[in-house]
Every structure is written in structure tokens, then in C-alpha cells.
Design a protein around this motif. Structure first.
Motif, PDB file in Angstrom:
ATOM      1  N   TYR A 220       0.829  -1.203   0.000  1.00 31.38           N
ATOM      2  CA  TYR A 220       0.000   0.000   0.000  1.00 31.38           C
ATOM      3  C   TYR A 220       0.869   1.262   0.000  1.00 31.38           C
ATOM      4  CZ  TYR A 220      -3.690   3.269   1.349  1.00 31.38           C
ATOM      5  OH  TYR A 220      -4.568   4.324   1.390  1.00 31.38           O
TER       6      TYR A 220
ATOM      7  N   HIS B  31      -7.508   4.131  -0.487  1.00 32.93           N
ATOM      8  CA  HIS B  31      -8.011   2.838  -0.014  1.00 32.93           C
ATOM      9  C   HIS B  31      -9.335   2.449  -0.676  1.00 32.93           C
ATOM     10  CE1 HIS B  31      -9.830  -0.112   2.750  1.00 32.93           C
ATOM     11  NE2 HIS B  31      -8.587  -0.548   2.844  1.00 32.93           N
TER      12      HIS B  31
ATOM     13  N   LEU C 288      -8.739   1.350  -4.303  1.00 32.33           N
ATOM     14  CA  LEU C 288      -8.182   0.001  -4.415  1.00 32.33           C
ATOM     15  C   LEU C 288      -9.248  -1.048  -4.143  1.00 32.33           C
ATOM     16  CD1 LEU C 288      -4.717   0.467  -2.677  1.00 32.33           C
ATOM     17  CD2 LEU C 288      -5.107  -0.154  -5.073  1.00 32.33           C
ATOM     18  N   ARG C 289     -10.078  -0.793  -3.157  1.00 30.98           N
ATOM     19  CA  ARG C 289     -11.140  -1.749  -2.844  1.00 30.98           C
ATOM     20  C   ARG C 289     -12.102  -1.889  -4.017  1.00 30.98           C
ATOM     21  NH1 ARG C 289     -12.710   0.350   1.613  1.00 30.98           N
ATOM     22  NH2 ARG C 289     -14.464   1.539   0.771  1.00 30.98           N
TER      23      ARG C 289
ATOM     24  N   CYS D 149     -10.508  -3.913  -6.728  1.00 35.38           N
ATOM     25  CA  CYS D 149     -10.521  -5.328  -6.329  1.00 35.38           C
ATOM     26  C   CYS D 149     -11.910  -5.927  -6.551  1.00 35.38           C
ATOM     27  CB  CYS D 149     -10.104  -5.477  -4.866  1.00 35.38           C
ATOM     28  SG  CYS D 149      -8.353  -5.190  -4.535  1.00 35.38           S
TER      29      CYS D 149
ATOM     30  N   ARG E  47      -5.882  -8.342  -4.102  1.00 29.53           N
ATOM     31  CA  ARG E  47      -5.253  -8.067  -2.808  1.00 29.53           C
ATOM     32  C   ARG E  47      -4.778  -9.382  -2.214  1.00 29.53           C
ATOM     33  NH1 ARG E  47      -6.529  -8.127   2.671  1.00 29.53           N
ATOM     34  NH2 ARG E  47      -5.741  -6.358   3.912  1.00 29.53           N
TER      35      ARG E  47
ATOM     36  N   GLU F 296      -2.858 -11.142   1.009  1.00 34.05           N
ATOM     37  CA  GLU F 296      -2.407 -10.988   2.398  1.00 34.05           C
ATOM     38  C   GLU F 296      -1.383 -12.078   2.700  1.00 34.05           C
ATOM     39  OE1 GLU F 296      -4.273 -10.968   6.919  1.00 34.05           O
ATOM     40  OE2 GLU F 296      -5.506 -10.280   5.215  1.00 34.05           O
TER      41      GLU F 296
ATOM     42  N   VAL G   3       0.697  -6.975   3.071  1.00 34.44           N
ATOM     43  CA  VAL G   3      -0.357  -7.083   2.074  1.00 34.44           C
ATOM     44  C   VAL G   3       0.121  -6.407   0.792  1.00 34.44           C
ATOM     45  CG1 VAL G   3      -2.722  -6.450   1.457  1.00 34.44           C
ATOM     46  CG2 VAL G   3      -2.174  -7.107   3.811  1.00 34.44           C
ATOM     47  N   THR G   4      -0.093  -7.064  -0.332  1.00 30.10           N
ATOM     48  CA  THR G   4       0.301  -6.483  -1.620  1.00 30.10           C
ATOM     49  C   THR G   4      -0.895  -6.411  -2.559  1.00 30.10           C
ATOM     50  OG1 THR G   4       0.951  -8.636  -2.519  1.00 30.10           O
ATOM     51  CG2 THR G   4       2.673  -7.304  -1.454  1.00 30.10           C
ATOM     52  N   TYR G   5      -0.783  -5.517  -3.522  1.00 34.87           N
ATOM     53  CA  TYR G   5      -1.802  -5.348  -4.551  1.00 34.87           C
ATOM     54  C   TYR G   5      -1.144  -5.516  -5.919  1.00 34.87           C
ATOM     55  CZ  TYR G   5      -4.618  -3.246  -0.832  1.00 34.87           C
ATOM     56  OH  TYR G   5      -5.318  -3.018   0.326  1.00 34.87           O
TER      57      TYR G   5
END
Length: 283
Positions: free
Chosen positions: A43, A59, A62-63, A66, A73, A75, A81-83
């Protein structure tokens, strides 16, 4: 449930393309997708590439990406945590150079040089206007149509005069032409030029390779294949990455061709306040 009076397969095609555009048009979405080109990022690494966004803005973006299936995303641990792009997100990036190329060829020329990312954002603004995709689809397939005929196809069950506000907007944007009041409407050169973009978006949204764009029943042109290539607005300002050279040698598109540093800088200059007369459709 049909959204237009078009055949079910055409109606579904327009709906998928409209949904695809809706995924990427919201402000900053394209920039976030481009910032994620390459290896998955944490992030804070994404935030570092987009310092103008506050944490409360990044945030939810990104959500949303996703939820749309464009970003994944992962975990690794509660604190790691990576995206990164999903396969669908990676495939969608290959459509963006087509949008940017269309903008360079058909949108008006601003008084300052624009990086490709701004060309894309300007184009998406025009293509996501209400009923725009359906109207352009009908005019492409029928060559020309009256306002009443367009209303019957695009807005079945509604007052036919409701078609005129979006039509006037498309005329003002330079995507549709008409000889005057009461005369039929037809696509402008810029509107016809959207064939590659809409064909590619249709193929992507249907889960097909971009090569299918040339076979699209409305927008396709036999013998043409969308070229996935590095698109650089004004090469004197934006140097091409080394990935482009590798792609040229192998003849295969490189998934890392599009990188955020090649398309926009962290400094976002002010946009011109007034539309200019030179060039094509207004921004």
C-alpha cells in the motif's frame, strides 16, 4: 432485461462495454492501474507513486478495483499485504494504448503537450456520457438515423425527445455529425475512429483476445488487428522503456510495456481553462 431496442446479443455487447468503461473511468482509477504495472506493490509503495492522493482516497479506490476484478489483494501476513493486477486487469491495460492513440488522432490539440494518461482520461469522459455507447453503436450499424428512430432503438418506452440532450452532447463532442435541425445523424470521422477502441473493449469484456476486435460485427474491420504497443504522447518528453525494445525483437507484446513513469509524472499541471478551436472533438 434489455436496455435498448437492439437484438439481445447486441444489447448485451453494449452493456458489457459500458460496464468496462465504468470500471476505469472514475477519477484516478486508470492511474492506479498503471502504477501497479509490474510486480505487486504494498500500500505505501502505491501511495508513494501517487502522493496527491490522501490515504482516505486511495483505499476505497483500491477496494473498488478489487471488487471489479481488476486488482488482487494478497495478504501474505497480517502486516504484509500487496496489490497487483489480476489476469483481467493485465489484459485491460492492453486496451489503454488504443484509447490514447485515438485521442492523439482525433481530440483537439491543447496549447500544452499532454502525457498519454491525460489523453486517456479525456477520452473516457466522452465515451461514458449517458447513452453515448448505444447511440454510437446504432449510427455505426445503420450509417445514419433520425432522432426519432434513435430514440425508438436506444430509449424504448421513453419520450422520444429525451434522445436529444445526449445527441446534442455527442455533436458538441465531435463524435456525431448532422446537417441541421430535422436532418439525420451520422458518425463523424472521430466517431468512426472508435472502432478499434470499442472492438477491443468488446473482446476484453467477453473474455476474448484482442485479435477478436477485427471480427466485431459492428466495429470490426477485416484484416486489421489492434496492435498492442507502447504509446507515448510526445516522445521528446516521455522516454520509451527498455521493455518496448524487447517486445520489438520478439514480436510479442510485453505485459510490462505500460509503466506509470512513462505516462504521467507526479506533478499534475493545470488543465487549460477553455476549449481550443484547433483539432478535433473537444476535451
Amino acid at each position: 432485461m434489455a436496455i435498448t431496442g437492439l437484438p439481445p446479443d447486441t444489447d448485451a455487447d453494449i452493456a458489457r462495454v459500458t460496464e468496462a468503461l465504468a470500471m476505469i473511468t472514475p477519477r484516478w482509477n486508470v492511474r492506479i492501474l498503471l502504477a501497479l504495472s509490474g510486480q505487486p506493490l504494498r500500500y505505501r509503495e502505491i501511495a508513494g507513486k501517487m502522493p496527491w492522493l490522501h490515504s482516505g482516497q486511495l483505499h476505497p479506490k483500491l477496494r473498488g478495483l478489487c471488487d471489479a476484478g481488476l486488482v488482487q489483494r494478497t495478504e501474505h501476513t497480517p502486516r504484509h499485504v500487496t496489490y497487483g493486477h489480476t489476469d483481467r486487469g493485465t489484459a485491460l491495460l492492453q486496451v489503454l494504448p488504443l484509447i490514447a492513440t485515438w485521442a492523439e488522432e482525433h481530440l483537439e490539440k491543447p496549447e500544452r503537450l499532454l502525457p498519454a494518461i491525460e489523453q486517456i482520461e479525456d477520452s473516457l469522459t466522452l465515451l461514458t456520457r449517458r447513452h453515448a455507447a448505444a447511440i454510437l453503436w446504432v449510427l455505426k450499424s445503420r450509417q445514419e438515423a433520425s432522432g426519432r428512430a434513435l430514440a425508438r432503438i436506444v430509449m424504448p418506452g421513453c419520450d422520444w425527445t429525451n434522445v436529444y440532450p445526449p445527441l446534442r452532447q455527442l455533436v458538441a463532442d465531435g463524435l456525431v455529425d448532422t446537417a441541421g435541425t430535422g436532418q439525420p445523424y451520422r458518425l463523424s470521422a472521430a466517431g468512426h475512429g472508435l472502432g478499434t477502441v470499442f472492438g477491443a473493449l468488446s473482446a476484453w469484456s467477453a473474455g476474448q483476445p484482442l485479435a477478436q476486435a477485427a471480427r466485431h460485427p459492428v466495429w470490426g474491420r477485416a484484416g486489421t488487428v489492434p496492435t498492442v504497443q507502447k504509446w507515448v504522447s510526445h516522445p521528446t518528453r516521455l522516454a520509451a522503456p527498455t521493455a518496448v525494445q524487447a517486445s520489438a525483437r520478439t514480436g510479442q507484446p510485453s505485459p510490462s510495456t505500460w509503466q506509470h513513469r512513462d505516462l504521467f509524472s507526479h506533478a499534475t499541471p493545470a488543465r487549460p481553462k477553455a476549449a481550443l478551436l484547433a483539432g478535433g472533438p473537444r476535451r
